[in-house]
Design an enzyme around this catalytic site. Structure first.
Site, PDB file in Angstrom:
ATOM      1  N   ILE A 288      11.328  27.526   8.472  1.00  0.00           N
ATOM      2  CA  ILE A 288      12.696  26.971   9.147  1.00  0.00           C
ATOM      3  C   ILE A 288      12.467  26.257  10.489  1.00  0.00           C
ATOM      4  O   ILE A 288      12.759  25.096  10.672  1.00  0.00           O
ATOM      5  CB  ILE A 288      14.054  27.943   9.234  1.00  0.00           C
ATOM      6  CG1 ILE A 288      14.010  28.669   7.981  1.00  0.00           C
ATOM      7  CG2 ILE A 288      15.132  27.439   9.671  1.00  0.00           C
ATOM      8  CD1 ILE A 288      14.644  27.744   6.868  1.00  0.00           C
ATOM      9  N   ILE A 289      11.716  27.157  11.368  1.00  0.00           N
ATOM     10  CA  ILE A 289      11.395  26.661  12.724  1.00  0.00           C
ATOM     11  C   ILE A 289       9.965  26.549  12.721  1.00  0.00           C
ATOM     12  O   ILE A 289       9.246  27.604  12.471  1.00  0.00           O
ATOM     13  CB  ILE A 289      12.180  27.462  13.632  1.00  0.00           C
ATOM     14  CG1 ILE A 289      13.678  27.146  13.745  1.00  0.00           C
ATOM     15  CG2 ILE A 289      11.642  27.254  15.202  1.00  0.00           C
ATOM     16  CD1 ILE A 289      14.439  28.299  14.536  1.00  0.00           C
TER      17      ILE A 289
ATOM     18  N   VAL B 185      32.141  26.150  -5.299  1.00  0.00           N
ATOM     19  CA  VAL B 185      32.233  26.315  -6.671  1.00  0.00           C
ATOM     20  C   VAL B 185      33.645  26.975  -7.082  1.00  0.00           C
ATOM     21  O   VAL B 185      34.263  27.250  -6.167  1.00  0.00           O
ATOM     22  CB  VAL B 185      31.381  27.596  -6.996  1.00  0.00           C
ATOM     23  CG1 VAL B 185      29.808  27.262  -7.090  1.00  0.00           C
ATOM     24  CG2 VAL B 185      31.455  28.898  -6.443  1.00  0.00           C
TER      25      VAL B 185
ATOM     26  N   GLY C 263      14.711  36.464  10.275  1.00  0.00           N
ATOM     27  CA  GLY C 263      16.032  35.915  10.758  1.00  0.00           C
ATOM     28  C   GLY C 263      15.818  34.882  11.798  1.00  0.00           C
ATOM     29  O   GLY C 263      14.974  34.197  11.380  1.00  0.00           O
TER      30      GLY C 263
ATOM     31  N   SER D 242      28.062  29.207   6.787  1.00  0.00           N
ATOM     32  CA  SER D 242      29.185  29.760   6.012  1.00  0.00           C
ATOM     33  C   SER D 242      30.102  30.487   6.916  1.00  0.00           C
ATOM     34  O   SER D 242      29.876  30.913   8.035  1.00  0.00           O
ATOM     35  CB  SER D 242      28.499  30.683   4.889  1.00  0.00           C
ATOM     36  OG  SER D 242      29.842  31.011   3.965  1.00  0.00           O
ATOM     37  N   GLY D 243      31.501  30.807   6.420  1.00  0.00           N
ATOM     38  CA  GLY D 243      32.536  31.198   7.049  1.00  0.00           C
ATOM     39  C   GLY D 243      32.913  32.728   7.207  1.00  0.00           C
ATOM     40  O   GLY D 243      33.828  33.197   7.562  1.00  0.00           O
TER      41      GLY D 243
ATOM     42  N   CYS E 248      12.998  35.197   5.908  1.00  0.00           N
ATOM     43  CA  CYS E 248      11.791  35.756   5.428  1.00  0.00           C
ATOM     44  C   CYS E 248      12.248  36.908   4.969  1.00  0.00           C
ATOM     45  O   CYS E 248      13.274  37.500   4.927  1.00  0.00           O
ATOM     46  CB  CYS E 248      10.751  35.504   6.598  1.00  0.00           C
ATOM     47  SG  CYS E 248      10.666  34.191   7.460  1.00  0.00           S
TER      48      CYS E 248
ATOM     49  N   LEU F 205       9.873  31.954   4.678  1.00  0.00           N
ATOM     50  CA  LEU F 205      10.723  30.729   4.407  1.00  0.00           C
ATOM     51  C   LEU F 205      10.638  29.783   5.524  1.00  0.00           C
ATOM     52  O   LEU F 205      11.207  30.221   6.653  1.00  0.00           O
ATOM     53  CB  LEU F 205      12.134  30.853   3.945  1.00  0.00           C
ATOM     54  CG  LEU F 205      13.015  30.045   3.733  1.00  0.00           C
ATOM     55  CD1 LEU F 205      12.463  29.038   2.435  1.00  0.00           C
ATOM     56  CD2 LEU F 205      14.634  30.332   3.500  1.00  0.00           C
TER      57      LEU F 205
END
Length: 625
Positions: free
Chosen positions: A52-53, A285, A75, A357-358, A2, A50
């Site tokens: 999410i949960i 990409v 977060g 992601s890494g 958020c 946003l």
């Protein structure tokens, strides 16, 4: 994921909701699903969500049962279910299933020590009515941003700088010291920003703002390496189990998840563990040429059986994206891979709301090639100090380009002077020649070596590789890696999660001896061994690429001239000699040296200056999903 923002006044008046709306409207991209506001005497909280949960019940700002504690939170807390159960056992009553409400009750239970119980990524603010105090915190690694500004009248805060700039009465001025450090680091190191008067709350810190405006900042955790001699295989098994556990926790959400996938071992490991749990989508990409990552990523996706999406970024795609990307960054980050990240986030946002992601694996396990340098320099460093000093003088007197000159210089230069992190664009001498600033400023500012020196002082007991990793954990990672990760994904309302940057996994990584991290002529040796039999064999020992942008070649063509014209029109001539920049472009295009990264660093600052200093930043640049 958020966006938070708000204001605290140091006098008795209630903030206007209209100003909070201004501050939240400019970060609509961080939370397009919902907004919320709460005001009281001296305090105003704004929020973009946003979902999410607990999608139905997660509205913020959110309070405890008697409305004495209010929170806005950006977060994810991955251990929130366990914490919720513990708090219920202690008598706390919940109204939602959100991780946000867990923080509220955790604060009631433990006060400022609540952060020590959290496993996740976060930037949040709590207003404590009874104490008449604002409490704010940022996660252990700096995954989530937290910006603030204090003057004699008010305290402003937010997830992005543009929210603060939207508040009433905010001026936009360049912080000169930040510009000088940016030119070396390619980012502005914590806690400063490129804006005078606006700062970042550093990672693993919390802050308190009292009723009368006194600000105190406290560090609650330190990513210090503490190597322990234990059997290699024991570390391998612990690494495997803890990483898998981290991935499982990072997959918790009420929306669909995916994974960024490059040609390297880090993202492949995350995708492998994810695909062993559920069918996933992966995204990559690349650029045309020999280092096109999408080719290998497709092979990996086929081996794992993921639903894979890929995109080739053309030079025009890259150029056309720049104004939007710079607007989203808030301050200049001259890492070309940020633009590639913008594009892969745009691709992923068409299909999912959360990606793993890494990021962080290189800093934890020793993945950068520069970490091999202490081994290669060992023969010189064993020589007596007097001999090394003499060799250094001889090496510097040799003509540039002579084989071995650079090796001798680096081998006879102390680690604290030669390594400032993963990027070193302009030296102090180069800056003195190029900048149009008073020379006294260059002599008196806190320079990159002094900034890195603060961290080197804490690691005198460690081996060189661990010292280098500690520098990157505190400078490069929050300033470059995580800053671009947050801003480029949130530009598309996409939540990015980084399972390697998990405090439980770091407890394993911090104990691993350097001889296990750098071994057999390779980086991340123990991590590669841990992934044997888990990820596809053809990925195990591939060299790191990291979104390789063909910037060097592009700048030799028409793009070099185009960037130069934009630099000339950006209004930075009071800071930087345009003639010096033009000479760099000419030499680069004529093959008289590789000036690509220096030109790019100047260009990103110029475009940022035009966006934020020469005009009012336009919401049309948001490019919301």
């Amino acid at each position: 994921m958020c966006g938070i923002t708000g204001v605290m006044y140091f006098e008795d008046r209630e903030p206007a909701v209209s100003m909070l709306e201004q501050m939240t409207n400019v970060i609509h991209h961080r939370g397009p699903n919902d907004s919320g506001f709460w005001t009281d005497n001296r305090i105003g909280l704004g929020f973009r969500r946003l979902s999410i949960i607990d999608i139905q019940e997660g509205h913020q700002p959110l309070s405890n049962e008697d409305d004495s504690v209010w929170i806005i939170f950006n977060g994810e807390i991955y251990n929130y279910k366990a914490l919720r159960g513990m708090l219920i056992d202690r008598g706390h009553q919940f109204r939602t299933q959100t991780d946000t409400e867990v923080i509220v009750h955790l604060y009631e239970e433990y006060g400022e020590d609540c952060v020590k119980h959290l496993r996740g990524m976060y930037g949040f603010v709590i207003w404590d009515k009874k104490k008449r105090q604002l409490f704010g915190a940022r996660d252990h690694f700096g995954i989530k941003p937290f910006y603030y500004h204090r003057n004699d009248r008010q305290f402003l805060f937010g997830s992005e700088i543009k929210s603060l700039l939207a508040a009433d009465g905010m001026n936009r001025l360049i912080h000169t010291d930040s510009l000088l450090n940016y030119l070396t680091f390619q980012y502005v190191p914590e806690p400063n920003t490129m804006f005078q008067g606006i700062q970042k709350l550093p990672p693993a810190h919390y802050m308190k703002v009292s009723w009368d405006g006194e600000v105190s900042i406290h560090k609650y955790w330190d990513p210090m390496f503490e190597p322990e001699e234990r059997p290699f295989d024991e570390y391998v098994e612990q690494l495997r189990s803890t990483l898998k556990d981290s991935v499982v926790h990072h997959m918790v959400s009420d929306v669909e998840r995916g994974c960024f996938l490059s040609s390297g071992i880090d993202s492949t490991a995350i995708a492998t563990y994810m695909s062993s749990i559920e069918a996933i989508r992966t995204f990559s990409v690349g650029f045309d040429g020999p280092n096109n990552e999408t080719t290998i990523a497709k092979q990996t996706a086929d081996a794992l059986g993921t639903d894979h999406y890929a995109k080739i970024i053309t030079q025009n795609d890259f150029i056309n994206t720049l104004p939007k990307a710079i607007w989203h960054q808030d301050e200049p980050v001259a890492d070309p891979s940020a633009i590639a990240l913008y594009h892969v986030a745009q691709l992923a946002a068409e299909h999912v709301t959360v990606v793993l992601s890494g990021e962080g694996a290189d800093e934890l396990f020793g993945g950068y090639r520069i970490y091999r340098e202490p081994q290669s320099l060992r023969p010189i460093e064993r020589l007596p100090l007097s001999v090394r000093r003499a060799l250094n003088r001889v090496a510097r007197a040799l003509p540039r380009g002579i084989t071995g000159r650079n090796y001798l210089i680096r081998g006879t230069t102390p680690l604290e002077e030669r390594f400032l992190g993963n990027a070193k664009i302009f030296s102090e001498d180069m800056k003195a020649e190029m900048l149009r600033l008073d020379k006294e400023v260059l002599r008196e500012y806190k320079n990159p070596q002094q900034i890195a020196g603060d961290y080197y002082k804490k690691t005198k007991h460690l081996d060189p590789v661990s010292r280098m990793q500690y520098i990157d954990m505190n400078l490069w990672m929050p300033g470059d890696i995580l800053m671009k990760a947050d801003k480029m994904t949130m530009a598309h309302s996409l939540e990015l999660r980084v399972p390697f940057l998990d405090k439980e996994l770091f407890e394993v990584a911090r104990r691993i001896p350097a001889k296990y991290r750098i071994a057999n002529g390779t980086t991340k040796y123990i991590f590669r061994k841990a992934m044997e039999g888990i990820i596809p064999d053809f990925i195990l020992n591939r060299p790191k690429l990291g979104f390789p942008v063909p910037l060097r070649d592009w700048l030799k063509g028409s793009m070099g001239g185009m960037l130069l014209e934009q630099i000339k029109a950006s209004g930075i001539e009071d800071y930087i000699s345009i003639d010096a920049v033009e000479q760099m472009v000419i030499k680069h295009r004529n093959g008289q040296g590789d000036y690509a990264r220096r030109i790019w660093t100047i260009y990103v600052f110029a475009l940022w200056h035009k966006t934020y200093m020469e005009q009012v930043p336009s919401l049309s640049l948001a490019g919301a999903r």
